[in-house]
Design an enzyme around this catalytic site. Sequence first.
Site, PDB file in Angstrom:
ATOM      1  N   HIS A   1       0.870  -1.188   0.000  1.00  0.00           N
ATOM      2  CA  HIS A   1       0.000   0.000   0.000  1.00  0.00           C
ATOM      3  C   HIS A   1       0.905   1.236   0.000  1.00  0.00           C
ATOM      4  O   HIS A   1       0.965   1.990   0.966  1.00  0.00           O
ATOM      5  CB  HIS A   1      -0.906  -0.033   1.237  1.00  0.00           C
ATOM      6  CG  HIS A   1      -2.089   0.876   1.150  1.00  0.00           C
ATOM      7  ND1 HIS A   1      -2.413   1.600   0.015  1.00  0.00           N
ATOM      8  CD2 HIS A   1      -3.047   1.195   2.073  1.00  0.00           C
ATOM      9  CE1 HIS A   1      -3.508   2.314   0.247  1.00  0.00           C
ATOM     10  NE2 HIS A   1      -3.902   2.088   1.484  1.00  0.00           N
TER      11      HIS A   1
ATOM     12  N   ASP B   1      -2.552  -1.348  12.351  1.00  0.00           N
ATOM     13  CA  ASP B   1      -3.511  -1.525  11.252  1.00  0.00           C
ATOM     14  C   ASP B   1      -4.535  -2.563  11.696  1.00  0.00           C
ATOM     15  O   ASP B   1      -4.332  -3.281  12.688  1.00  0.00           O
ATOM     16  CB  ASP B   1      -2.740  -2.010  10.007  1.00  0.00           C
ATOM     17  CG  ASP B   1      -3.586  -2.073   8.732  1.00  0.00           C
ATOM     18  OD1 ASP B   1      -4.726  -1.573   8.739  1.00  0.00           O
ATOM     19  OD2 ASP B   1      -3.104  -2.640   7.736  1.00  0.00           O
TER      20      ASP B   1
END
Length: 308
Positions: free
Chosen positions: A135, A227
Amino acid sequence: MKNFINISDCSSVELRAIIEEAKKRKQNRSGLNKSAPDNDKPFEGKSMAMIFEKPSTRTRMSFDIAVKQLGGSSIILNPDGIHYGKGDETLKDTAKVLSEYVDIVMLRTSSHKNLEEFGKHLDIPVINGLSNVSHPCQIMSDILTYEESNGSIEGKIVSWIGDGNNNMSNSLIEAAGKFNFQLKIGCPKKYAPNKTILNWSKKNKVNLIVTNKPYEAIKDSDCVMTDKWISMNDKVNKKVKKKILKPYQVNKKLMSAAKSDAIFMHCLPVGRGEEVTDDVIDGKQSVVWRQALNRVHAQKSIIKWCLD
Ligand code: CP
Ligand code: NVA
């Protein structure tokens, strides 16, 4: 023409230039309305196609606003509503057609291989808007967010707590190598970084510590990140994974082991009460909303880099 697929594909000099351009452009447009174009409109008359195989709030919104601020336009394509490698059209043919219509493509995909294949057939750049492997746009915007408030990230200690084997942790390891900060990952053995990224980090002399002791990972940290425990791609037994990760929750007690002026980051969406408690994510050290905003500014710079 350049693709932006992984942080590891770019040199430190290129990545630094992207961050500095983002800082400069953000400063230069202060006072303008959220979607008003920058004075120089570098993307005027140009457009971006965005394909989302998976849900998104921030990536969708921030790319759209980024393109508007650059003076261009964007179109969102639902993979179920276009041919996109299905039925009578191959992925290659879809890529060739899009190359005729737009100037750049952003793809969010469950298959990093799809992204690489799509990139091979496009005659225009492709940006990775999240894959199962990486990402990069999020991590670039996180570097920007860190440096805006705390100065250069070089030589600083960043801690990643929780799932150590997902797209975000992979890109963060790559960023540690490229931006020269120390990365301490606190994760259970079962969710430690995979061999591919560990080999890359060894080869590139990344200052990386992986420990299963969360306090050791967070000690003296300048920046604490976590996360979701269950990523969009995760095909795991959710209950089991959450139980194993429980000791890695970023709560006030754990956070207090970091430096007193450490900042807390989360790419969002967040599993409140799971990987982080409300008092941390809503607390004074949290910069999560600015992180979301900075997606716009980092991505403007990434788009420009791809097209320059
Ligand atoms: N952080 C991030 O990429 O969020 P979205 O899934 O909402 O795009
Ligand atoms: N690791 C998360 C990031 C979400 C932005 C996921 O892939 O779901």
